[in-house]
Design an enzyme around this catalytic site. Structure first.
Site, PDB file in Angstrom:
ATOM      1  N   SER A 177      96.884  41.673  19.155  1.00  0.00           N
ATOM      2  CA  SER A 177      95.826  42.402  19.852  1.00  0.00           C
ATOM      3  C   SER A 177      96.202  43.827  20.223  1.00  0.00           C
ATOM      4  CB  SER A 177      95.393  41.629  21.099  1.00  0.00           C
ATOM      5  OG  SER A 177      96.494  41.387  21.947  1.00  0.00           O
ATOM      6  N   HIS A 205      90.747  38.594  17.165  1.00  0.00           N
ATOM      7  CA  HIS A 205      90.423  39.909  16.593  1.00  0.00           C
ATOM      8  C   HIS A 205      90.121  39.864  15.097  1.00  0.00           C
ATOM      9  CE1 HIS A 205      91.477  41.865  20.366  1.00  0.00           C
ATOM     10  NE2 HIS A 205      92.443  40.977  20.433  1.00  0.00           N
ATOM     11  N   LYS A 239      84.131  39.369  21.309  1.00  0.00           N
ATOM     12  CA  LYS A 239      84.662  40.576  20.655  1.00  0.00           C
ATOM     13  C   LYS A 239      83.734  40.942  19.491  1.00  0.00           C
ATOM     14  CE  LYS A 239      89.033  39.986  22.833  1.00  0.00           C
ATOM     15  NZ  LYS A 239      90.267  39.215  22.930  1.00  0.00           N
TER      16      LYS A 239
HETATM   17  C1  LIG Z   1      90.791  38.555  24.155  1.00  0.00           C
HETATM   18  C2  LIG Z   1      91.800  37.590  23.684  1.00  0.00           C
HETATM   19  C3  LIG Z   1      91.845  36.290  24.184  1.00  0.00           C
HETATM   20  C4  LIG Z   1      90.996  35.857  25.345  1.00  0.00           C
HETATM   21  O1  LIG Z   1      89.678  35.699  24.984  1.00  0.00           O
HETATM   22  P1  LIG Z   1      88.567  35.811  26.139  1.00  0.00           P
HETATM   23  O2  LIG Z   1      87.381  35.178  25.556  1.00  0.00           O
HETATM   24  O3  LIG Z   1      88.412  37.260  26.419  1.00  0.00           O
HETATM   25  O4  LIG Z   1      89.119  35.067  27.317  1.00  0.00           O
HETATM   26  C5  LIG Z   1      92.726  35.397  23.631  1.00  0.00           C
HETATM   27  N1  LIG Z   1      93.560  35.782  22.638  1.00  0.00           N
HETATM   28  C6  LIG Z   1      93.580  37.028  22.151  1.00  0.00           C
HETATM   29  C7  LIG Z   1      94.531  37.383  21.065  1.00  0.00           C
HETATM   30  C8  LIG Z   1      92.705  37.981  22.664  1.00  0.00           C
HETATM   31  O5  LIG Z   1      92.741  39.229  22.227  1.00  0.00           O
END
Ligand SMILES: *Cc1c(COP(=O)(O)O)cnc(C)c1O
Length: 388
Positions: A177, A205, A239
């Site tokens: 990330s 992502h 996302k």
């Molecule tokens: C954003 C993210 C999460 C968490 O997801 P949310 O739905 O925002 O709680 C988990 N793993 C990774 C790699 C992320 O980037």
């Protein structure tokens, strides 16, 4: 007690690590309003530009009219709606795995998988650069927790060979990330099969962005989908999908285990069904509007070419996460503030989110950006390189 907190807060501030929240006054798009000022923003994970899409806003309204606004209960009591269920089936079909289960957040989904599969007698192996939610899940599971150097599969193989644990679970970001690089999923799967371990793949992502029709990292390596009964796939829906939530996709036995034993599934209120109704509409856009992924690629190339000779290097990433490496936390903050003064928002990412002395600007691209937006960012960075 309050004095203790103040001391701790001041220490964080003095180290250049203090976090401040931006107050957005409108929707999440590439042009945001903060404190009455307009900014060009490169900071969201809304990679496909769907968070403010008219069709999804309409779907949310329709979902609210059909299902109301609250789910009222957990999935195990009476909060499991046909909207959730239809979306679970659609998600499983979309990523081409046997079953899928919805969670409120990715944070909770990771916690569910790790704590439902691993306990005291077991072992969790994690890439050093994994997302915090995977680390927290491993600690909570009370399994033996071993972190291997970033992408070091030889080390991982050695740890797996040495482990006497009853159940072994390897956990990794699919797209890291804060770095934007991609895990060698096929090799990880082979290792997990060899040592009879589970592989939890966090594609927060990659879902919507990578692979044919945005089906995610499993579909991103040539024409064939990566496949193994050892595989547990997790992706988030807040996302690239532009809405909210997360899901786990895996074999039916894994899904059934999560429904029975995952505490972040059973002991929490189901998300509003209107969100599932909205994600369903988002899936259609993800699948049908390939131009969004093509545009992302073109913008990425434009950015990388534009910054080739820049004082700060970009990490070698082929995803919309394009980190510009600065080094010191204070320098990263100064650069981020310099951009902000020019009307551009790019967040400085500092320890402990990233390792010491690896502070960076995390430039994230969206299909909603234009070529002109990228030109502005590149020019502003070159200007600041001369004066900072
Ligand atoms: C954003 C993210 C999460 C968490 O997801 P949310 O739905 O925002 O709680 C988990 N793993 C990774 C790699 C992320 O980037």
């Amino acid at each position: 007690m309050l004095t203790d907190l103040s001391v701790q807060l001041r220490e964080r501030e003095n180290a250049g690590l203090y976090r401040r929240r931006l107050l957005l006054e409108g929707p999440q798009t590439t042009q945001v309003t903060v404190a009455g000022k307009h900014y060009l923003a490169f900071c969201s994970n809304d990679y496909l530009g769907l968070a403010n899409h008219p069709a999804l806003i309409e779907a949310a309204c329709q979902g609210a009219r059909r299902y109301g606004v609250g789910s009222g209960a957990s999935h195990l009591i009476c909060g499991h709606s046909s909207a959730h269920h239809t979306l679970e089936e659609a998600l499983a079909r979309f990523v081409d795995l046997p079953g899928a289960l919805l969670f409120s957040t990715g944070y909770m989904a990771n916690q569910a998988v790790v704590t439902a599969l691993a306990g005291r007698a077991d072992a969790v192996f994690a890439d050093k650069l994994n997302h915090a939610s995977l680390n927290d899940a491993a600690l909570l599971s009370r399994a033996t927790f071993t972190r291997y150097p970033h992408l070091d599969l030889a080390k991982l193989a050695r740890y797996l060979a040495e482990s006497q644990a009853a159940c072994k679970l390897v956990v990794t970001d699919a797209v890291f990330s804060m770095d934007g690089d991609i895990a060698p999923v096929a090799e990880l799967l082979t290792l997990c099969e060899q040592y009879n371990a589970w592989l939890l793949l966090d594609d927060a992502h990659g879902f919507g962005v990578l692979g044919k029709n945005g089906k995610g990292v499993l579909h991103a390596f040539g024409g064939r989908k990566l496949h193994s009964p050892h595989l547990i796939y997790m992706a988030t829906l807040g996302k690239a999908a532009g809405v909210f939530g997360a899901f786990v996709a895996a074999q039916p036995e894994v899904i059934a285990t999560l429904i029975q034993f995952a505490r972040t599934y059973g002991y929490t209120t189901a998300t509003p069904p209107l969100l599932s109704h909205t994600v369903l509409a988002s899936l259609t856009l993800i699948e049908q509007e390939a131009w969004r992924r093509e545009k992302l690629k073109a913008l990425m190339m434009q950015l990388r070419t534009g910054l080739e000779l820049c004082r700060w290097p970009l990490l070698p990433s082929i995803t919309p996460i394009q980190p510009l490496m600065v080094g010191g936390s204070e320098d990263a903050v100064r650069l981020s503030e310099g951009l902000r003064n020019k009307g551009i928002l790019v967040p400085a990412i500092r320890p402990p989110t990233v390792p010491q002395d690896q502070a960076r600007l995390r430039i994230s691209l969206s299909a909603a950006h234009s070529e002109e937006d990228i030109r502005r960012l590149v020019e502003a960075l070159h200007d600041l390189a001369d004066i900072l």
